[in-house]
Write a protein that holds these residues in place. Structure first.
Motif, short mmCIF file in Angstrom:
data_model
loop_
_atom_site.label_atom_id
_atom_site.label_comp_id
_atom_site.label_asym_id
_atom_site.label_seq_id
_atom_site.Cartn_x
_atom_site.Cartn_y
_atom_site.Cartn_z
N LYS A 24 0.85 -1.19 0.00
CA LYS A 24 0.00 0.00 0.00
C LYS A 24 0.88 1.24 0.00
CE LYS A 24 -3.77 -2.34 2.44
NZ LYS A 24 -4.65 -2.33 3.64
N MET A 25 0.53 2.20 -0.86
CA MET A 25 1.34 3.41 -1.02
C MET A 25 1.06 4.43 0.07
SD MET A 25 3.38 3.13 -3.61
CE MET A 25 3.82 4.85 -3.83
N LEU A 29 3.65 7.38 1.01
CA LEU A 29 3.34 8.76 0.65
C LEU A 29 3.25 9.67 1.87
CD1 LEU A 29 0.66 8.15 -2.14
CD2 LEU A 29 3.06 8.80 -2.43
N LYS A 30 2.75 9.12 3.00
CA LYS A 30 2.65 9.92 4.21
C LYS A 30 4.02 10.24 4.79
CE LYS A 30 0.54 10.02 8.81
NZ LYS A 30 -0.31 9.31 9.80
N SER A 31 4.93 9.28 4.74
CA SER A 31 6.25 9.46 5.34
C SER A 31 7.25 10.13 4.40
CB SER A 31 6.82 8.11 5.77
OG SER A 31 5.96 7.45 6.67
N MET A 32 7.02 10.02 3.09
CA MET A 32 8.02 10.46 2.12
C MET A 32 8.42 11.93 2.26
SD MET A 32 8.09 9.87 -2.02
CE MET A 32 8.03 8.08 -1.80
N PRO A 33 7.50 12.88 2.43
CA PRO A 33 7.95 14.28 2.53
C PRO A 33 8.96 14.52 3.65
CG PRO A 33 5.57 14.16 2.21
CD PRO A 33 6.03 12.77 2.47
N TYR A 34 8.71 13.91 4.80
CA TYR A 34 9.60 14.11 5.94
C TYR A 34 10.94 13.39 5.73
CZ TYR A 34 4.95 15.19 7.71
OH TYR A 34 3.68 15.69 7.85
N ALA A 206 9.42 4.59 9.51
CA ALA A 206 10.86 4.66 9.75
C ALA A 206 11.63 3.92 8.67
CB ALA A 206 11.18 4.07 11.13
N LEU A 207 11.11 2.77 8.23
CA LEU A 207 11.80 1.98 7.22
C LEU A 207 11.77 2.65 5.85
CD1 LEU A 207 10.64 -1.62 8.20
CD2 LEU A 207 12.88 -0.55 8.55
N VAL A 208 10.83 3.56 5.64
CA VAL A 208 10.80 4.31 4.38
C VAL A 208 12.11 5.09 4.20
CG1 VAL A 208 9.69 6.24 3.17
CG2 VAL A 208 8.29 4.48 4.24
N GLY A 209 12.70 5.56 5.30
CA GLY A 209 13.97 6.27 5.22
C GLY A 209 15.07 5.39 4.65
N THR A 210 15.17 4.16 5.15
CA THR A 210 16.17 3.24 4.61
C THR A 210 15.92 2.95 3.14
OG1 THR A 210 16.39 2.20 6.78
CG2 THR A 210 17.22 0.97 4.90
N PHE A 211 14.64 2.72 2.82
CA PHE A 211 14.28 2.46 1.43
C PHE A 211 14.68 3.60 0.52
CE2 PHE A 211 10.95 3.76 -1.61
CZ PHE A 211 11.23 2.86 -2.63
N LEU A 212 14.34 4.84 0.90
CA LEU A 212 14.63 5.98 0.05
C LEU A 212 16.13 6.19 -0.13
CD1 LEU A 212 11.98 8.67 1.13
CD2 LEU A 212 12.12 7.44 -1.04
N GLY A 213 16.90 6.01 0.94
CA GLY A 213 18.34 6.18 0.83
C GLY A 213 18.95 5.23 -0.18
N VAL A 214 18.58 3.95 -0.09
CA VAL A 214 19.11 2.95 -1.02
C VAL A 214 18.57 3.16 -2.43
CG1 VAL A 214 19.23 0.48 -1.51
CG2 VAL A 214 19.44 1.29 0.85
N PHE A 215 17.26 3.45 -2.52
CA PHE A 215 16.63 3.64 -3.82
C PHE A 215 17.24 4.82 -4.57
CE2 PHE A 215 13.26 5.84 -6.27
CZ PHE A 215 13.04 4.86 -7.25
N LEU A 216 17.41 5.95 -3.90
CA LEU A 216 17.98 7.12 -4.56
C LEU A 216 19.44 6.90 -4.94
CD1 LEU A 216 16.47 9.98 -2.35
CD2 LEU A 216 15.82 9.38 -4.69
N ALA A 217 20.17 6.17 -4.09
CA ALA A 217 21.59 5.94 -4.36
C ALA A 217 21.79 5.07 -5.60
CB ALA A 217 22.26 5.30 -3.15
#
Length: 290
Positions: A24-25, A29-34, A206-217
């Motif tokens: 589910k997105m 989507l809720k955590s992504m801006p922060y 919290a895990l969205v942060g790990t995901f975004l870091g790896v995904f963007l890298a």
């Protein structure tokens, strides 16, 4: 264009696969801006710390290569060979007449026929400095080749700064993602008395942060760095072609042979065909005759 296609594929495959698996997105989507504020802001801040203003501008300009590709196109290599042919032939026929072109290329009728090349200060300087040196009897082919090689290597090292800066950012993004995740865990620990469904959302955020870091890298910034590096390395062939032709000229080869040496030393995917170059050189000769 191909860069945009690649970005679309990355997003479609990652998030499409996630949705297809039943994900589910809403929580992302809720955590992504922060999370983006923390990770992206820290990455930009680290980038600014590690680069001066010139390096920042250089890198931002280089990002355009991801979408535009190398600066020099096959037609530019053909035009460069035509320009060098005109200059080399003039140097053989009338060295005195050559001086006005190498001393003031902006006012030169020969350079004016090749506006894209004339706009590139390094290419013009490389041509003019070498031809000027030859007129001053600094014409040992081996010494000149060594000087040109070192100059081209130094210019290429500078040109690769944008790629190195982007790669450094890509290397740091996973760690910054962990920082954001740890902060999310700290936030979760402050709500440990909440029911499981609330804790689950907090941990997921919290895990969205790990995901975004790896995904963007590995999905965005790392490929950007690789594309910029490849485009910069390919553009270096343009200046290497100048070296090949002008060194061949110092070996006293006929102008046509000098140009063929340059053509043969150009990578096949950007090398003008023999027939196309012959046609272009015929047009040059006709313009000179007129």
């Amino acid at each position: 264009m191909i860069g945009i296609v690649g970005i679309v594929v990355v997003f479609a495959m990652v998030f499409g696969g996630y949705l297809a698996a039943g994900g589910k997105m809403a929580i992302i989507l809720k955590s992504m801006p922060y999370e983006l504020t923390m990770i992206g802001g820290a990455a930009v801040g680290a980038f600014v710390i590690s680069n001066d203003l010139s390096g920042i501008k250089h890198t931002l300009r280089d990002v355009g290569k991801v979408f535009k590709g190398p600066k020099w196109k096959p037609a530019d290599y053909r035009d460069l060979l035509c320009l060098l042919f005109e200059l080399v032939r003039l140097a053989r026929q009338n060295p005195v007449a050559l001086e006005e072109h190498v001393e003031a290329p902006a006012d030169s009728a020969i350079f004016a026929r090749y506006p894209r090349i004339l706009k590139d200060g390094e290419a013009v300087d490389l041509i003019c400095d070498t031809l000027r040196s030859a007129s001053m009897n600094y014409d040992d082919p081996h010494q000149v080749e060594e000087v040109l090689e070192k100059r081209i290597e130094a210019n290429q090292a500078h040109a690769l700064h944008g790629s190195h800066a982007l790669q450094t950012m890509a290397d740091g993004l996973p760690a910054l993602g962990i920082v954001a995740a740890v902060l999310g865990v700290i936030k979760t620990m402050g709500s440990i008395d909440q029911p499981p469904e609330i804790l689950g959302r907090l941990i997921g955020g919290a895990l969205v942060g790990t995901f975004l870091g790896v995904f963007l890298a590995y999905g965005i910034v790392g490929p950007f760095a690789a594309k910029v590096r490849d485009a910069t390395v390919e553009d270096a062939h343009f200046y290497q072609l100048i070296r090949e032709v002008l060194v061949a000229n110092l070996h006293s080869h006929p102008p046509n042979i000098c140009i063929e040496v340059g053509r043969q030393n150009t990578p096949s995917h950007i090398r003008p065909s023999f027939g196309d170059l012959e046609e272009a050189l015929k047009e040059v000769k006709q313009k000179e005759a007129a």
